[in-house]
Structure formats: structure tokens, C-alpha cells
Design a protein around this motif. Structure first.
Motif, short mmCIF file in Angstrom:
data_model
loop_
_atom_site.label_atom_id
_atom_site.label_comp_id
_atom_site.label_asym_id
_atom_site.label_seq_id
_atom_site.Cartn_x
_atom_site.Cartn_y
_atom_site.Cartn_z
N PRO A 1 -16.73 0.31 -23.85
CA PRO A 1 -16.71 0.78 -22.27
C PRO A 1 -15.17 0.33 -21.86
O PRO A 1 -14.66 -0.57 -21.96
N THR A 2 -14.76 1.48 -21.26
CA THR A 2 -13.52 1.23 -20.62
C THR A 2 -13.69 1.55 -19.03
O THR A 2 -14.26 2.32 -18.61
N TRP A 3 -12.76 0.77 -18.36
CA TRP A 3 -12.87 1.08 -16.80
C TRP A 3 -12.11 2.06 -16.52
O TRP A 3 -10.80 2.45 -17.02
N MET A 4 -12.85 2.88 -15.55
CA MET A 4 -12.02 4.00 -15.01
C MET A 4 -11.98 3.85 -13.53
O MET A 4 -13.01 3.83 -12.47
N PRO A 5 -10.77 3.87 -13.18
CA PRO A 5 -10.69 3.32 -11.63
C PRO A 5 -10.81 4.55 -10.83
O PRO A 5 -11.38 4.09 -9.79
N GLY B 1 -13.28 7.62 -32.18
CA GLY B 1 -12.32 6.50 -31.73
C GLY B 1 -12.69 5.60 -30.61
O GLY B 1 -12.21 4.47 -30.39
N ASN B 2 -13.48 6.06 -29.74
CA ASN B 2 -13.80 5.29 -28.45
C ASN B 2 -15.14 5.06 -28.15
O ASN B 2 -15.64 4.56 -27.31
N THR C 1 -21.60 7.29 -26.30
CA THR C 1 -22.00 6.93 -27.52
C THR C 1 -22.60 8.28 -27.81
O THR C 1 -22.53 9.41 -27.48
N TYR C 2 -23.44 8.27 -29.15
CA TYR C 2 -23.81 9.54 -29.78
C TYR C 2 -25.12 9.94 -28.81
O TYR C 2 -25.77 9.28 -28.47
#
Length: 794
Positions: A132-136, A127-128, A145-146
Motif C-alpha cells: 500500500p503506497t500513499w497517493m497524494p 514488484g508492487n 493485488t491480483y
DNA sequence: TGGACCCGCGCC
DNA sequence: AGGGCGCGGGTCCA
């Protein structure tokens, strides 16, 4: 897939915490770090991560996405070799890893595989992936990715996703030539600013103030009170809409301020799946907005697979959005979705759509699919929106008539079968729609056996099996099933789709297939039963589709044998071309099939149905297409259309292949080309991507590759014809009702019939692409779709 | 109860 | 191991 990368030792960096470990490799200064799980044994030997088979693949993918291998820093969670590392193993290497990442200071950290993603983010990758998500805590965007190893183990579809994901590197990092400006380094990429309009005057001012002109772009999205997915324009009401211009100026307009709006002209509108929005706006406010850009169709042009074009996914993959849609739906279900949450949600949809368009356009130009999108998809979106809006008139009296005839038979047939089952000892009421229960009854209670040629297969109750079995229950069951299918799927299915205007408005999905065929649904007008298949009685369901009024008539235009002609053209097989010229390909080339079936029909009869010429020709057709697309002898023998033994089917195939040797060579070359080039392209630039053909499903992929040029090109013919015809036909007062793969159905005023017919035939038959053959078109007319007769007005 | 999956079957 | 679809229904699982 053998990209070589110079191994220079000065790129070996990073700390170690175990003996015989493997250092990180590459230059982290451009901000990209790729993390694997642990070095393989050979990688411990070379001292460099990603230097084994997985690494070779990674190198090749990076090359394919134009990102220099040395501008990526690669390392592993573990710096030493370990199969299936435990949490303790990972913890043991953690300090080293954290220090290494701190030192490398990535802007983008890519996790290869679920294990790595979980270790770094604490979340499941499912599901993710690709988001790309921001990690503070890291000060970096993190994307999972795979792992290429998954692909190497045999799942060849993974590679398409890995490629798409690594292609995001330049987008996020930015490129010196300014092609990509890169995502903000503070994690703010997914922020959306918006205002909520508070009066009708303000709403008008917002719309009047929208930018116009060639270089401008305004995205728009409406929310309705019910649907999440697709909008039923007749049963849902608009709650709000929003517009976004110049990247990040979004205004939300609640529906209460929209009633007297003067809609601006000259605005270039962008949508996500715009067909539904423009039709709802047209139905509600009488305004017909043109679709200039559509981020869903852009996504489809870049990736023909299904299920990856929803805004929910693309906004996360290309705009850094979180799962805002999921959260909103959750709140809605709990009944705590306030208006302000709705407005925020709507604003995000619109803002992300606006951001996706230029981003996708960049990718489209690189992938050489921009023209396809601009010249084919966008015009089609506008045309299909109109087709869907106008709909097709249905004869409700005819539906009632059929219901009166069929429903009693349907119910009686069911009761008869249920009581038969009880007599055999079935406890309770058997569910005839349950294959599981039928299998228990037939092969358990009644102790019947699967026919010999299916003996090695698992129990099944499909027609081709049951037809070979002899039992009174089965005879009745086959009749019931056919009637049941007609009643539930078509009679009731279509009736349920009729709107207040007495018409059905099927939705057309341009992105509905991987070959480029449009698909229709609600109702599925491309699957309405034909007489040769279900018989004259049941195929009367077609009669419910009628012209708009009594002064009009239905006209159907079919490309005759288009797939065969295109196969002959593409393969340049002289024998096939000669056979085609000599007349009916299906009867001449499959003569031995027909001869067989005539004999069999004579000997045993075809389940009580007349062995009609038309059915035989249809069966020969099945054999031909089976041959085109590499059907095996085993399955050919099993198909009820060619009732023959394996040996006979096998020799039939051998004869067919010997005759069309050049076609066979072409098919082989197509498969090679798919493997080597990773994609096939039709004359309009439509692509089917394979990347690498590998693993268990390679045979399947190879068959798809032979099918694509033929089916895809047939589409190119029908869709470009449709576009060319659509506007001019309105001058005759005629219009396109729908298309069914190689044919189109029109509604034509009687007074214009001769002119329309001639015009349509002329447009469809002219060579559509330089050098390509002209395909003959057959015309039929009728007062309903069930009684079409051939129209010769030559 | 809702979602994913399969079965079976209609079209080309 | 023919390809490409959509739909209704059942079944299984959370």
C-alpha cells in the motif's frame, strides 16, 4: 467457497456514464474501495459489481479476513461490459470513475489486477503487489493485488497472496476495538525519524538508555561493508548499526564509536533474520545478544512459502515502505552512496523491523501460529546461530589428499571425452557440463536414440536415461559426471567455505523449506554423498569432517525409519504397523521389488557395480517412499532404482496399495482435508497452507498435502529433540554440529561418550508428544564422518 | 554483465 | 506428474 451476501439495493450507489451499466456497490464510509476492471456480463444483469464468480470469491476472502462485505465499496474502472478494454475505453469512463472515487473518499483503494493498478497509479503492478503506497493526488493509500479471475482461470497460488493482501484492510483502516489503530490518514506511515550518534559517549548513552523489561522491545540491525543479503561474518566488517525503540526513536551508531561499548543487559532484542547479526556482533565485539523476536521468522510462521520474508518485501507490505532498498543498492552500484544515505538506509531497516514485530504478532495470534513461533522458531534461531558460529572442523590434509587423487583423474577424464567427441566429428571443444551440447552430440552427431521407455519424452542426458544406453562415450561420461560433481560441488565447494579458524560455518535457514525442514548452506552439509550412492571411493569426502580435537569423537544419532513409523501412526494402518513391528519394513514389504531386482541384477549386472544387499534395500526404500507420496507406475518403472516394465511397476503398486488400504484411505482423507480446510497443521502447530485446490496443478498440490504431515512431523521430532538436548549437552562438554533431517551429528569428549550417548538416546526416544510413538534411535561413532561405526553401549 | 530459468545430482 | 532441499553450470534475455 460459497459465501452468500445479501444484496440490498440501497447499497447500489455511484454514478453511471453508460446505459445498462453497473453501479458501485457497498458502503464507502469505512474508507475501503475495491476497484475491478469491468463488470462481467452477468454483473451487468444484476447491476452490481463483483457479483459473478470473481465476486463470490471476493466475498469469501473478505469473510475469511473478518471484514464485512457491506463495509467495502466495490466498483469498476468501466461501468459497462467490455472484454479486454482498450485505453480508449478506460478514458471514456474516466470522468465517471474519478467523480465516484472523489465521492467515496477512500482511505484505502484496492486495485484488482494489473490493468486497474496501472490505470490508477501509472506504474506496473509487478514488484508492487500488496504494497500500500500513499497517493497524494487521491489522498489515499493504494494497493494492487491480483484479480480473483486470475485464480479462477487456474493459478491457485494467487489466492494466498490475495488473502494476505485483503487481510491488510483492518490494519490500514483500524478497528473500533483498537486491535488495529490504523495507518495515519496523512500518508505518513512510512516516515522514519532517526539521529546519527556523534561520539562514543553518546553511543554508550543511547545503549544505556534503552528500555528494559518484559514489555519493552528494541530492534537492532547492522550494516556491513559488503553483503546485502546474508552476512559472511568472517569476511565483512560492520560499518554501522542502529537501534530503534518505542516505535519511532531510532539512533544510528557508526562503527567507529562501537569498539569500547559496554553492551547493556536486560534488553529484549528484535531482529530481521537475527542469526547473522548476533553472530557478527559476537565475532566482532564478543557480545552474545539473544534473539527475542525475529520479523523474518514471524513472516515465515504466517506464510511458509519462500521468497516473501525479506525486509524489502515485508516493510513494503506492512509498513508502507517504498523501494528504499532498491534505491540504495542502485546508488551503491553507481558509487554515490554516501555515509548519510547509508545511515538513512540502516535506520529504515531497524525502524521497520521494530514496527513489523507487533504487527506480525497480531496476525500470528489470529492465525494461531504464535506459540509455534515463540516456542519453536525463536529458540531454534538462538540454537542454530550458535551451531553456525561454532561450525564444524574440517581436515585440510584430507582435502589435499583427495585433491591429489581426484584432480588428475578428473582432468584426464575430461580430455579423453573431449577428444572422443572430436573423433566423432564434434567441431571444437565440447562442454561436458552443457546438457544442450551433449544432446546434440548423442542424438545428433552420433544418431543415438532415447531408450524406448523415454521415447515420448524430450531428449535428456540424465543418468537414468544414459544408463539404458550402450555406447563407450556414455560409459566414460557417466564416470566423469559423478567425479565432476564430487570435485566441484563438494571438494572445491567445501574447501572454499573454510574460514581462518579451519572450520566451516554452514548457515542454517529455519525458513528454508515449506515443510519445516531446516536447510543448510555454505556448505550444504545435508547433501554430503553417501557410500551406497556414490561408492566407497567417492564418499570419502565425508572423511573431511572431524571432531573439534583429539580428545573428542563424532557421535551420530539417527531416528530409524522415522517417516515410515509416522506414516503408520498417522494413518493407523494396522498392517503397516504390524509389518514395522516384524522387523525391517523396507525388506519385508518391498520383498517383491527386491526379488525383481536380484533377478535383473543377476541377468545383466548393475552397470558393473556389485548388486549389494544394501543397495537393494535402498532401492526398496525408494519404492516405499514413492508409494507413500503417490508416485505413479510410469515413473516408478522409469526410475533406475526399480528396473521393471510399466506393467510390473503397476502391479507392484496395486499390491502395495491393497496391502496398505488403510494408509491409502488416510492419504485420501488428508487430501480432502487440505482441500476443505485450506491448510494442514502438525502437532507443533506448523502449517502448510493450500487455501483452495484448483486448476492444473491440483494433483501436485494434493501430493504435497500427503507428504506434509509425515515430513513435517518428522521435523517436529528432530527439532524439539535438538532444543531439548542443546543446553544440557554443554554440561558434558559436548555439542550439536548439525542435523540432517532425521539425524543429528554431535561432537563429544571421549571421556563423556557413554554418558552423552545414553542421554541423547534417552531424550530422542522418549515420546515427544502425547500419544505419539517413540522412535528408536541408532547411534554411531567415528573419528571422522566418513567412518562411522555402530555404537552399542546398552 | 547480471538475473531468471532449467538441468543434473547430492541428501533425507 | 512422489515430496522436501542447495549448488554448479549453462542458456537466454535485457
Amino acid at each position: 467457497m460459497t459465501a452468500t451476501v445479501e444484496i440490498s439495493d440501497d447499497l447500489l450507489r455511484g454514478p453511471l456514464c453508460h446505459h445498462n451499466g453497473c453501479r458501485g456497490y457497498g458502503d464507502p464510509s469505512r474508507g475501503v474501495v475495491i476497484v475491478g476492471i469491468a463488470p462481467g456480463q452477468d454483473e451487468v444483469g444484476s447491476g452490481r459489481p463483483f457479483s459473478g464468480p470473481s465476486g463470490k470469491l471476493l466475498d469469501a476472502i473478505l469473510k475469511a479476513v473478518y471484514w464485512p462485505r457491506q463495509d467495502v465499496y466495490t466498483t469498476n474502472l468501466l461501468c459497462w461490459w467490455k472484454n479486454d478494454p482498450t485505453p480508449a475505453d478506460i478514458a471514456g469512463c474516466k470522468d465517471r470513475f474519478v467523480n465516484e472515487i472523489r465521492w467515496a473518499k477512500p482511505k484505502l483503494l484496492i486495485c484488482m489486477g494489473n490493468l486497474v493498478y496501472e490505470a490508477i497509479t501509472g506504474k506496473e503492478m509487478s514488484g508492487n503487489r500488496g504494497r500500500p503506497t500513499w497517493m497524494p493526488t487521491l489522498g489515499a493509500y493504494v494497493m494492487g493485488t491480483y484479480h480473483p479471475a486470475g485464480f479462477l482461470r487456474g493459478n491457485s497460488q494467487l489466492i494466498l497472496d490475495i488473502c494476505k493482501d485483503l487481510q491488510k484492510i483492518p490494519m490500514i483502516i483500524g478497528t473500533p476495538d483498537g486491535e488495529w489503530c490504523g495507518w495515519p490518514a496523512d500518508g505518513s506511515v512510512s516516515n522514519v525519524r532517526y539521529t546519527v550518534v556523534e561520539s562514543a559517549e553518546e553511543a554508550q548513552a543511547v545503549l544505556d538508555g534503552l528500555p528494559r523489561g518484559e514489555d519493552s522491545l528494541v530492534s537492532i540491525d547492522i550494516e556491513t561493508n559488503y553483503g546485502e543479503e546474508e552476512i559472511d561474518i568472517f569476511n565483512e566488517e560492520i560499518t554501522c548499526l542502529s537501534v530503534c525503540w518505542d516505535h519511532d526513536y531510532t539512533a544510528v551508531i557508526p562503527a567507529c564509536y562501537l569498539d569500547d561499548i559496554d553492551w547493556p543487559s536486560g534488553v529484549r532484542w528484535a531482529f530481521q533474520n537475527g542469526m547473522f547479526d548476533v553472530n557478527k556482533l559476537r565475532q566482532r565485539y564478543g557480545v552474545k545478544l539473544a534473539i527475542h523476536e525475529d520479523s523474518l521468522l514471524q513472516s515465515y510462521s504466517l506464510d511458509e512459502r519462500g521468497g516473501v520474508h525479506k525486509l524489502e518485501i515485508t516493510s513494503g507490505e506492512y509498513c508502507g515502505a517504498d523501494h528504499y532498498k532498491e534505491q540504495f543498492r542502485y546508488n551503491k552500484r553507481r558509487g554515490v552512496a554516501t555515509n548519510s544515505l547509508l545511515y538513512e538506509y540502516n535506520a529504515k531497516d531497524t525502524a521497520y523491523t521494530r514496527r513489523l514485530v507487533p504487527c506480525f504478532e497480531n496476525l500470528q495470534r489470529k492465525d494461531n501460529v504464535y506459540q509455534l513461533y515463540k516456542d519453536l522458531f525463536i529458540p531454534l534461531a538462538n540454537v542454530f546461530a550458535d551451531i553456525s558460529y561454532q561450525g564444524v572442523k574440517v581436515d585440510q590434509d584430507k582435502i589435499a589428499e583427495l585433491a591429489l587423487e581426484w584432480l588428475p583423474r578428473w582432468l584426464a577424464s575430461e580430455e579423453q571425452l573431449v577428444s572422443m567427441a572430436n573423433e566423432y566429428g564434434w567441431p571444437g571443444r565440447i562442454n561436458l557440463n552443457s546438457p544442450a551440447q551433449l544432446i546434440k552430440l548423442l542424438f545428433g552427431v552420433l544418431s543415438l536414440r532415447m531408450p524406448n521407455r523415454y521415447a515420448r519424452q524430450k531428449p535428456s542426458t540424465k543418468v537414468e536415461v544414459l544408463e539404458l544406453m550402450d555406447h563407450p562415450f556414455i560409459d566414460a561420461l557417466l564416470d566423469f559426471r559423478q567425479l565432476d560433481h564430487m570435485v566441484t560441488n563438494y571438494l572445491i565447494g567445501i574447501k572454499d567455505q573454510i574460514k581462518l579458524d579451519g572450520r566451516v560455518h554452514p548457515a542454517v535457514l529455519i525458513h528454508g523449506s515449506r515443510t519445516g525442514r531446516p536447510s543448510y548452506r555454505n556448505p550444504p552439509v545435508q547433501t554430503i554423498p553417501q557410500p551406497y550412492s556414490v561408492g566407497a571411493e567417492l564418499s570419502r569426502i565425508k572423511e573431511i569432517f572431524v571432531p573439534d580435537d583429539e580428545q573428542s569423537i563424532l557421535l551420530e544419532a539417527d531416528y530409524k525409519q522415522i517417516e515410515v513409523f509416522l506414516a503408520a501412526y498417522l494413518s493407523q494402518d494396522p498392517i503397516m504397523q504390524a509389518d514395522l513391528e516384524s522387523g525391517d519394513f523396507h525388506s519385508s514389504t518391498a520383498a517383491d521389488v527386491i526379488a525383481r531386482m536380484e533377478r535383473d541384477a543377476f541377468l545383466q549386472g548393475l552397470r558393473g557395480k556389485d548388486p549389494l544387499r544394501i543397495k537393494q534395500r535402498f532401492q526398496a526404500k525408494k519404492v516405499t517412499f514413492g508409494n507413500f507420496y503417490r508416485q505413479g507406475a510410469d515413473s516408478l518403472a522409469r526410475k533406475r532404482v526399480a528396473d521393471c516394465t510399466y506393467a510390473e511397476a503397476s502391479s507392484m503398486l496395486i499390491r502395495w496399495r491393497a496391502r496398505y488400504r488403510i494408509y491409502e484411505e488416510w492419504a485420501d482423507s488428508i487430501m480432502r482435508s487440505a482441500t476443505e480446510r485450506g491448510e494442514l497443521v502438525t502437532v507443533t502447530g506448523r502449517k502448510r497452507r493450500f487455501r483452495v485446490v484448483y486448476g492444473d496443478d491440483s494433483a501436485h498440490i494434493l501430493r504435497q498435502s500427503v507428504n506434509f504431515p509425515i515430513q513435517g512431523s518428522a521435523n517436529d521430532y528432530i527439532l524439539t529433540s535438538l532444543l531439548e538436548l542443546y543446553e544440557p549437552l554443554s554440561a558434558f562438554g559436548a555439542r550439536v554440529l548439525l542435523s540432517v533431517h532425521d539425524s543429528m551429528l554431535f561432537c563429544v569428549p571421549l571421556v563423556a561418550l557413554a554418558d552423552c550417548a545414553q542421554y541423547i538416546k534417552c531424550v530422542m526416544e522418549k515420546p515427544r508428544f502425547p500419544g505419539w510413538p517413540s522412535i528408536e534411535v541408532e547411534l554411531k561413532i567415528g573419528n571422522n564422518w566418513g567412518s562411522m561405526v555402530s555404537y552399542d553401549k546398552t
